[in-house]
Design a protein around this motif. Sequence first.
Motif, mmCIF file in Angstrom:
data_model
loop_
_atom_site.group_PDB
_atom_site.id
_atom_site.type_symbol
_atom_site.label_atom_id
_atom_site.label_comp_id
_atom_site.label_asym_id
_atom_site.label_seq_id
_atom_site.Cartn_x
_atom_site.Cartn_y
_atom_site.Cartn_z
ATOM 1 N N ARG A 1 -2.470 5.152 -0.084
ATOM 2 C CA ARG A 1 -1.460 4.892 -1.120
ATOM 3 C C ARG A 1 -1.505 5.918 -2.243
ATOM 4 N N GLY A 2 -2.683 6.558 -2.473
ATOM 5 C CA GLY A 2 -2.799 7.520 -3.552
ATOM 6 C C GLY A 2 -3.028 6.852 -4.895
ATOM 7 N N ASP A 3 -2.917 7.648 -5.945
ATOM 8 C CA ASP A 3 -3.268 7.192 -7.297
ATOM 9 C C ASP A 3 -2.139 6.490 -8.037
ATOM 10 N N PHE A 4 -0.946 6.501 -7.477
ATOM 11 C CA PHE A 4 0.206 6.015 -8.227
ATOM 12 C C PHE A 4 0.564 4.575 -7.875
ATOM 13 N N LYS A 5 1.088 3.870 -8.852
ATOM 14 C CA LYS A 5 1.562 2.504 -8.659
ATOM 15 C C LYS A 5 3.018 2.529 -8.203
ATOM 16 N N SER A 6 3.467 1.425 -7.663
ATOM 17 C CA SER A 6 4.886 1.282 -7.374
ATOM 18 C C SER A 6 5.541 0.530 -8.530
ATOM 19 N N ILE A 7 6.807 0.819 -8.760
ATOM 20 C CA ILE A 7 7.539 0.166 -9.842
ATOM 21 C C ILE A 7 8.838 -0.416 -9.304
ATOM 22 N N PRO A 8 9.322 -1.502 -9.904
ATOM 23 C CA PRO A 8 10.594 -2.077 -9.449
ATOM 24 C C PRO A 8 11.754 -1.168 -9.802
ATOM 25 N N THR A 9 12.763 -1.169 -8.984
ATOM 26 C CA THR A 9 14.001 -0.440 -9.268
ATOM 27 C C THR A 9 15.022 -1.405 -9.859
ATOM 28 N N HIS B 1 5.157 8.784 0.083
ATOM 29 C CA HIS B 1 4.355 7.791 -0.617
ATOM 30 C C HIS B 1 4.515 7.886 -2.133
ATOM 31 N N GLU B 2 4.637 9.098 -2.638
ATOM 32 C CA GLU B 2 4.730 9.300 -4.091
ATOM 33 C C GLU B 2 6.166 9.403 -4.585
ATOM 34 N N THR B 3 7.125 9.031 -3.755
ATOM 35 C CA THR B 3 8.526 9.088 -4.187
ATOM 36 C C THR B 3 9.267 7.798 -3.829
ATOM 37 N N PHE B 4 9.936 7.785 -2.672
ATOM 38 C CA PHE B 4 10.838 6.681 -2.334
ATOM 39 C C PHE B 4 10.218 5.585 -1.470
ATOM 40 N N ASP B 5 8.991 5.769 -0.981
ATOM 41 C CA ASP B 5 8.424 4.811 -0.030
ATOM 42 C C ASP B 5 6.942 4.548 -0.319
ATOM 43 N N PRO B 6 6.631 3.973 -1.487
ATOM 44 C CA PRO B 6 5.225 3.721 -1.823
ATOM 45 C C PRO B 6 4.625 2.643 -0.926
#
Length: 460
Positions: free
Chosen positions: A75-83, A61-66
């Motif tokens: 999902r946790g505290d982190f946002k997803s960002i575009p690659t 969840h916090e690396t390659f598969d948010p």
Amino acid sequence: MQPLISTTAFNRREWLRVGGLGCLGLSLPSVLNARAPSKDASFGRAKSCIILFLSGGPPQHETFDPKPDAPLEIRGDFKSIPTSVPGIHFSETLPRTAKLMQHLAVIRSMTTGINAHSTSGCFMLTGYAPASKAESVPPSANDWPSIASVVGALKPSGRSPLSSVVLPERLENNGNVVWPGQNGGFMGAPWHPQLIKCNPSAERLRIEGMSLTEGMTDLRFSERGSLLRQLDVQFRRSLANPLMEETDAMQQRAFDLIHSEASRAALEIEREPVAMRDRYGRHRFGQSVLLARRLVEAGVRLVQVNWPREPGDEKEGSPLWDTHQRNGPRVREVLCPQFDTAYSTLIQDLHSRGLLDETLVVVMGEFGRSPIINKSGGRDHWGNVFSVAMAGAGIAGGQIIGASDKIGGSPSDRPVRPPELAATIFHLLGIHPNHEFMDAVQRPRTVTDGGVPLRELVGV
């Protein structure tokens, strides 16, 4: 590290590769069969391989598969960002890696079904399902050889006395319990990859068992090597023991390493420009990744970099990537910054040197983390689904293979198991996944347990 000596090697690598094949449990035809040409354009496209093993289990969840649309407790505290590839997102913890997605193929549906570090790790490291799924199972003489062992034995380097290397330390559970599946297993010591135990981030690199002591000159070292060979001959005449051949092979590998100018230079990481060392990160993982690049550049076939332990980490509750507690802070402050910096620099460095097309880079751990965050703010062991990233060796970047479900708890498409991953690595390195070799009692064995290379990566 103390300077390694520069005299000419007394080289018996050809004996190890041809004349000594019997003691390795191999016949010459079987090795030649391993190198038989293939009609597949991708077969053998990789001259070398770097495996970055994130021991402890990195959270998908916090690396390659948010999972940005999942509830907060998932999902946790982190946002997803575009690659760099439209439509593909990573966690915001990997900003540098996200910019290189055009080079990456990410498997989001890896699965072992095992929630124990050592045995799920054994499955990932060998491609063969372990006999037990229990935790802290010690190594056994019946273990299947690791991927690193198979590559080193069946695809030895023609340019370096080292074919397969593991650094900077072996994999252990808390309490110094060594994982199974890290060495030659039932094929014995000649198949063991070379363990280079070191701290490349230290001011001066010293490699345990491979540095000359103070006062040891070139001449004295060569004389000791000659004396040792004479004693070995006399000893073997008085005691017939196949283990002596294994010991001899390992001793010769150490001698060849110390005498090999290219390998010696590769290990002298202090030769690297200061700016490049800074780019990889001045931590033990970053400098180990840099050392891996130097080794493959010198001809080493496979280098496995294990995520190193920190002093006293057993008392913290979240050693390595095993984030049972404080997953968010641990990922944000320590784990992902180090990984993101070192990994992105490695990909860029290999690309700029023209080495990425011939070097396979694999990022994996033994499993992932649970979809639900626990009461301690951590994620627990999760072998049902996790992510693996691959790059280089001509594979098509910018793609996602498989998928996890909406909470990142199970594969929802294209489950991938360790035999397929192992088969893909072997195929790209020029070893047929169904290649047979003979074990010590002349039983035929295949390098994978029916694994088939991933068609998305090899094109077949």
